[in-house]
Design an enzyme around this catalytic site. Sequence first.
Site, PDB file in Angstrom:
ATOM      1  N   HIS A 189       2.167   1.942  -3.449  1.00 17.15           N
ATOM      2  CA  HIS A 189       2.286   3.066  -4.122  1.00 17.15           C
ATOM      3  C   HIS A 189       3.542   4.045  -3.584  1.00 17.15           C
ATOM      4  O   HIS A 189       4.354   4.273  -4.213  1.00 17.15           O
ATOM      5  CB  HIS A 189       0.919   4.027  -4.128  1.00 17.15           C
ATOM      6  N   HIS A 203     -14.129   6.255  -9.892  1.00 21.15           N
ATOM      7  CA  HIS A 203     -13.081   6.281 -10.938  1.00 21.15           C
ATOM      8  C   HIS A 203     -13.578   6.971 -12.364  1.00 21.15           C
ATOM      9  O   HIS A 203     -12.992   7.208 -13.193  1.00 21.15           O
ATOM     10  CB  HIS A 203     -12.456   4.775 -11.116  1.00 21.15           C
ATOM     11  N   HIS A 260     -12.163   8.558  -0.672  1.00 22.05           N
ATOM     12  CA  HIS A 260     -11.528   7.254  -1.460  1.00 22.05           C
ATOM     13  C   HIS A 260     -10.016   7.398  -1.231  1.00 22.05           C
ATOM     14  O   HIS A 260      -9.302   8.518  -1.279  1.00 22.05           O
ATOM     15  CB  HIS A 260     -12.192   7.489  -2.789  1.00 22.05           C
ATOM     16  N   ALA A 261      -9.588   6.236  -0.940  1.00 22.47           N
ATOM     17  CA  ALA A 261      -8.262   5.970  -0.475  1.00 22.47           C
ATOM     18  C   ALA A 261      -6.982   6.384  -1.736  1.00 22.47           C
ATOM     19  O   ALA A 261      -7.391   6.166  -2.890  1.00 22.47           O
ATOM     20  CB  ALA A 261      -7.973   4.549  -0.170  1.00 22.47           C
ATOM     21  N   TYR A 269      -6.342  -1.353 -12.536  1.00 22.56           N
ATOM     22  CA  TYR A 269      -6.531  -2.667 -11.642  1.00 22.56           C
ATOM     23  C   TYR A 269      -6.919  -3.972 -12.235  1.00 22.56           C
ATOM     24  O   TYR A 269      -6.510  -5.114 -11.533  1.00 22.56           O
ATOM     25  CB  TYR A 269      -7.718  -2.077 -10.925  1.00 22.56           C
ATOM     26  N   HIS A 300      -1.865  -1.706   0.024  1.00 19.09           N
ATOM     27  CA  HIS A 300      -2.288  -1.251  -1.349  1.00 19.09           C
ATOM     28  C   HIS A 300      -1.660   0.189  -1.186  1.00 19.09           C
ATOM     29  O   HIS A 300      -0.794   0.445  -2.260  1.00 19.09           O
ATOM     30  CB  HIS A 300      -3.653  -1.090  -1.682  1.00 19.09           C
ATOM     31  N   GLU A 301      -2.155   0.945  -0.414  1.00 14.83           N
ATOM     32  CA  GLU A 301      -1.565   2.529  -0.773  1.00 14.83           C
ATOM     33  C   GLU A 301       0.031   2.635  -0.314  1.00 14.83           C
ATOM     34  O   GLU A 301       0.663   3.383  -1.007  1.00 14.83           O
ATOM     35  CB  GLU A 301      -2.262   3.320   0.343  1.00 14.83           C
ATOM     36  N   GLU A 325      -0.432  -0.329  -9.319  1.00 14.26           N
ATOM     37  CA  GLU A 325      -1.620  -0.648  -8.662  1.00 14.26           C
ATOM     38  C   GLU A 325      -1.235  -2.299  -7.894  1.00 14.26           C
ATOM     39  O   GLU A 325      -1.951  -2.667  -6.932  1.00 14.26           O
ATOM     40  CB  GLU A 325      -2.859  -1.212  -9.330  1.00 14.26           C
TER      41      GLU A 325
HETATM   42  O1  X8Z Z   1      -9.002   2.746  -6.023  1.00 10.22           O
HETATM   43  C1  X8Z Z   1      -8.542   1.920  -5.795  1.00 10.22           C
HETATM   44  C2  X8Z Z   1      -7.366   2.037  -4.566  1.00 10.22           C
HETATM   45  C3  X8Z Z   1      -6.689   3.524  -4.960  1.00 10.22           C
HETATM   46  S1  X8Z Z   1      -5.601   3.367  -6.351  1.00 10.22           S
HETATM   47  C4  X8Z Z   1      -8.031   2.494  -3.249  1.00 10.22           C
HETATM   48  N1  X8Z Z   1      -8.671   0.682  -5.736  1.00 10.22           N
HETATM   49  C5  X8Z Z   1      -9.774   0.198  -6.698  1.00 10.22           C
HETATM   50  C6  X8Z Z   1     -11.191   0.693  -6.260  1.00 10.22           C
HETATM   51  O2  X8Z Z   1     -11.131   0.950  -4.992  1.00 10.22           O
HETATM   52  O3  X8Z Z   1     -12.157   0.799  -6.977  1.00 10.22           O
HETATM   53  C7  X8Z Z   1      -8.136  -0.547  -5.189  1.00 10.22           C
HETATM   54  C8  X8Z Z   1      -8.738  -1.661  -5.933  1.00 10.22           C
HETATM   55  C9  X8Z Z   1      -9.649  -1.326  -6.954  1.00 10.22           C
HETATM   56 ZN    ZN Z   2      -4.222   2.135  -6.101  1.00  9.07          ZN
END
Ligand code: X8Z
Ligand code: ZN
Length: 610
Positions: A383, A509, A349-350, A519, A379-380, A407
């Site tokens: 941050h 998450h 997960h990024a 988000y 997105h990354e 975010e």
């Molecule tokens: O978790 C993330 C990022 C890292 S903060 C990749 N995002 C959420 C997800 O993947 O559920 C970005 C958008 C929503």
């Molecule tokens: Zn993020």
Amino acid sequence: MTLRYGVALAAMVTALGGAAWAVQDAEDGMTTEPTVEEALEFLADAEAELREFGEFGARTAWVQNNFITEDTNWLLERMSTQSTEMSVRLATEAARYADLDLPEDAARKIAVLRNGITLPAPNDPESAARLSELTTRMGAAYSAGLMEIDGEMVDHNELENIMRTSRDPEFLSHVWNGWRRAYDPAQMAADYAEMVDIANQGARDLGFDNLAQMWLSNYDMPADEMEAEVERLWGQVEPFYEQLHCHVRANLNELHGDDVQAATGPIRADLLGNMWAQGWSSLSDVAAVGDSEPAYDLNELLVEADYTPVRMVEVAEGFFSSLGLEELPDTFWERSLIEQPRDRQVACHASAWNLDSVEDLRIKMCTRVNADDFVTVHHELGHNYYQRAYNQQDYLLQSGANDGFHEAIGDFIALSVTPEYLVQIGLLDEDDMPGAEADLGLLMDTALDKIAFLPFAVMMDQWRWRVLRGEIEPADYNSAWWELRQSYQGIEPPVDRPADAFDPGSKYHIANNVPYLRYFLSHILQFQFHQAACEMAGWEGPLHRCSIYGNEEVGARFNAMMEMGASQPWPDALEAFTGTRQMDGSAIIAYFQPLMDHLQEENADRECGW
Ligand code: X8Z
Ligand code: ZN
């Protein structure tokens, strides 16, 4: 304070602990009234210790995330236990100074210490260690999950790819269900329930009703007011989601027939091009508006131009540089993980990290060459640029104005990835530049991503808040999850859920305890940023055609907001860049209005809703 975003071990993200401060009067053993001087000294000490432990903690977590083994899990667990113990001790101590008339920045730091622990534990010898054991096990189970397909073990990064590209309902439902059995759902549900008990007790010990209230206390207003804000914002955008849902359901019905997707009622969750039905942009072909084909396919453009994951990151960096921001340090390129290694298990997960709270910036991402990941690299990096911009702030104020800001930075930049920008960087041929006739299609592509996401983001923490308030019992975890999924998103599972299912755990998450409200806020804020930036740039056309690429004036003003970090209440930061003090859905509504007008007309004879 921002060590990393989107990573496991949420307990460590904020408030890593420091020394307990002596509050006893040495002579007579009586507790004395705290003074402002003591408070300031306490904060200085706390910040020094936090900084030092923070780097140790971040490096430990980095190694575990990049090399998941029995041993690195052990190390992470140890570190996380210490981190929780220290942060709880500090939060308890900070409460002593809360009623003093402190300078504003000191008062903000006290609040960060008191409210900012994602998963607090009661202050006893066992709880922090047990909490850490549970969270490490859940996080590792998520990252390690595998599913067998045609005799091969497939990880979730690849399963996500299948969900994105397959249009075969039977295979989709098989993979969708397989991911929800790739971890042990009964074990994860039991771990989750125990974790909730411990963390709630931790929150109560720190003076909150429960952990949900503590999470909601990080927005410069009382928790109940913030919750009402979320309701208000959701109410603003909900009608847009209903129109999109109606259109996409009709097209899926046409594609698959009544037996697979009925023309009324909820949409089958596995048909939306995403493992969690949270972003539908891979349905661009299915969801096209009218007769027009999508103007171009960014997935294809990237592949045709022989883009690599590293090239994608370089191009994203180029955007930030064009705004006048300093390049990323060499160590970013030496230390980041940009492609999935094949010889070991990693947390795919990024995420974005600042390991030393100065400029040891890194991302960790199993990047694939596709349009979704092109947005995610922006997105990354968002941050990372934010982390570096606020690194001059005192340690406890080194974070986003609120977590939604953090975010929103990179996503805001990616909203400027317009056709014109793609021509500028040579990805799109000038002759293929779409004219105004392609506008609805372009807006639809973005709506599939941004509008579809909104109810998902709201329901994620609706579920958690209710669980944390004891309104959802462990026995009802999964059924309540699906009630909320249906009510907010209008989706349903493709197959009956087994009695032992724990589908919330299929989402990073939840398994890794990263709060999700951020988000939702980001999806409101990024359009406010975009609208304000385009206004600053003097843009007069439709918002979705505006790109701030190369605009150093906008870049300077944006950087000024980022440099503030968490030193001021978030309305001040918002005002500094946008001129308004409210989070507000009017910008996202303005952006998508032409598409909504069209969908309302198209859906006029349909029975929308579910
Ligand atoms: O978790 C993330 C990022 C890292 S903060 C990749 N995002 C959420 C997800 O993947 O559920 C970005 C958008 C929503
Ligand atoms: Zn993020």
